[in-house]
Design a protein around this motif. Structure first.
Motif, PDB file in Angstrom:
ATOM      1  N   ARG A 126       0.823  -1.211   0.000  1.00  0.00           N
ATOM      2  CA  ARG A 126       0.000   0.000   0.000  1.00  0.00           C
ATOM      3  C   ARG A 126       0.856   1.260   0.000  1.00  0.00           C
ATOM      4  O   ARG A 126       0.536   2.246  -0.671  1.00  0.00           O
ATOM      5  CB  ARG A 126      -0.948  -0.015   1.191  1.00  0.00           C
ATOM      6  N   SER A 129       2.001   1.697  -3.440  1.00  0.00           N
ATOM      7  CA  SER A 129       0.921   2.062  -4.361  1.00  0.00           C
ATOM      8  C   SER A 129       0.615   3.559  -4.319  1.00  0.00           C
ATOM      9  O   SER A 129       0.131   4.132  -5.293  1.00  0.00           O
ATOM     10  CB  SER A 129      -0.346   1.264  -4.035  1.00  0.00           C
ATOM     11  N   ASN A 132       2.340   5.808  -6.996  1.00  0.00           N
ATOM     12  CA  ASN A 132       1.839   5.864  -8.376  1.00  0.00           C
ATOM     13  C   ASN A 132       2.920   5.498  -9.391  1.00  0.00           C
ATOM     14  O   ASN A 132       3.047   6.114 -10.445  1.00  0.00           O
ATOM     15  CB  ASN A 132       1.284   7.266  -8.677  1.00  0.00           C
ATOM     16  N   LEU A 151       0.337  -0.772 -13.536  1.00  0.00           N
ATOM     17  CA  LEU A 151      -0.191   0.169 -12.553  1.00  0.00           C
ATOM     18  C   LEU A 151      -1.640   0.476 -12.905  1.00  0.00           C
ATOM     19  O   LEU A 151      -1.924   0.932 -14.020  1.00  0.00           O
ATOM     20  CB  LEU A 151       0.635   1.457 -12.560  1.00  0.00           C
ATOM     21  N   ILE A 179      -0.301  -3.163  -9.460  1.00  0.00           N
ATOM     22  CA  ILE A 179      -0.278  -2.244  -8.324  1.00  0.00           C
ATOM     23  C   ILE A 179      -1.534  -1.399  -8.436  1.00  0.00           C
ATOM     24  O   ILE A 179      -1.726  -0.685  -9.430  1.00  0.00           O
ATOM     25  CB  ILE A 179       0.982  -1.355  -8.362  1.00  0.00           C
ATOM     26  N   ARG A 181      -3.500   1.666  -7.318  1.00  0.00           N
ATOM     27  CA  ARG A 181      -3.156   2.949  -6.694  1.00  0.00           C
ATOM     28  C   ARG A 181      -3.984   3.195  -5.427  1.00  0.00           C
ATOM     29  O   ARG A 181      -5.201   3.031  -5.436  1.00  0.00           O
ATOM     30  CB  ARG A 181      -3.357   4.086  -7.691  1.00  0.00           C
ATOM     31  N   LEU A 185      -1.706  -4.507  -3.693  1.00  0.00           N
ATOM     32  CA  LEU A 185      -1.149  -5.372  -4.721  1.00  0.00           C
ATOM     33  C   LEU A 185      -2.124  -6.480  -5.106  1.00  0.00           C
ATOM     34  O   LEU A 185      -2.969  -6.892  -4.311  1.00  0.00           O
ATOM     35  CB  LEU A 185       0.153  -6.017  -4.230  1.00  0.00           C
ATOM     36  N   CYS A 206       8.398  -4.399  -2.884  1.00  0.00           N
ATOM     37  CA  CYS A 206       8.001  -3.046  -2.480  1.00  0.00           C
ATOM     38  C   CYS A 206       8.788  -2.607  -1.246  1.00  0.00           C
ATOM     39  O   CYS A 206       9.276  -1.467  -1.172  1.00  0.00           O
ATOM     40  CB  CYS A 206       6.508  -3.000  -2.180  1.00  0.00           C
TER      41      CYS A 206
END
Length: 259
Positions: A126, A129, A132, A151, A179, A181, A185, A206
């Motif tokens: 998160r 994410s 961006n 994305l 991913i 936004r 995930l 990440c």
């Protein structure tokens, strides 16, 4: 990326699927329940959020999913629900929730090759994410997603309607991960083992990139380096082998998972 042969580890070759429908269904349900226990161990749980699903081998328009409001650490094979293409529970005594169906059903529908889908609200996923951005190939394990993730750059709150799930599935295309936004995930695989392992790997990727960028400016691999690592660490058979190691541990230490 070149398709030239690359050196590989001498791993056991684990099949994507077993020969009989009954055996394959049992394996998918077992691995699904085990994956939830693993996600709990890794801290991937967040209240009632998060779902993993597995397509049924006999009825491909149906999938197995975790029940609503049962903690990942307590899920057993017998708890799993079978949903039909309309989101109706056709096997199981509990209920699921709208988000599980809205996201997962559309991906299973769009991707006939996908057996399993994993999505959870993890800390590092998160956090990443919110930036961006796609992940960069800065460590070899991250290269499992080199040119193999997308994305989804929109956010409209909880995913409760299939139309947003359709957009996620369209953006995912033929890739193995997304991913989302401001959300987290999502990974897919041709087996439960693959989807679960890719999720674990992506969450760690990440985390590693967040740590590396907090410490300085990480070196990004060249296309040649990243392509080589992608072919090695992006191997589906390696994912299945890695998951089997963890599966054996869970079954040995938490045998009630098979109840």
């Amino acid at each position: 990326m070149t398709d030239a042969p690359v050196a590989e580890l001498d791993l056991d070759t684990l099949p994507e699927q077993l020969d009989s429908v009954a055996a394959e269904r049992a394996r998918r349900k077992r691995q699904l329940a085990v994956a939830f226990r693993l996600f709990a161990r890794y801290g991937f749980d967040e209240g009632i959020a998060g779902h993993l699903t597995a397509r049924d081998p006999e009825f491909p328009n149906r999938f197995w999913v975790n029940p609503y409001a049962v903690h990942f650490s307590r899920i057993k094979v017998s708890d799993l629900l079978l949903l039909d293409e309309n989101g109706k529970v056709v096997e199981g005594t509990r209920r699921t929730n709208k988000a599980a169906f809205a996201i997962h059903s559309t991906i299973h529908e769009a991707r006939e090759d996908v057996v399993a889908v994993a999505h959870a609200h993890t800390i590092h996923g998160r956090a990443w994410s919110a930036l961006n951005r796609l992940l960069d190939p800065i460590v070899q394990e991250s290269c499992a997603f080199y040119e193999n993730h997308v994305l989804f750059d929109e956010y409209k709150g909880l995913v409760l309607e299939r139309d947003e799930g359709v957009r996620i599935a369209a953006r995912l295309g033929s890739k193995r991960a997304a991913i989302l936004r401001h959300h987290g995930l999502l990974t897919v695989g041709r087996s439960v083992a693959e989807a679960a392992w890719w999720f674990i790997t992506m969450e760690r990727a990440c985390q590693m990139q967040l740590l590396a960028e907090a410490a300085g400016t990480p070196r990004v691999m060249t296309a040649e380096e990243a392509g080589l690592a992608a072919r090695q660490f992006g191997s589906a058979n390696m994912a299945r082998n890695n998951f089997r190691l963890l599966e054996d541990l869970i079954v040995d230490q938490e045998p009630d998972v098979l109840d």
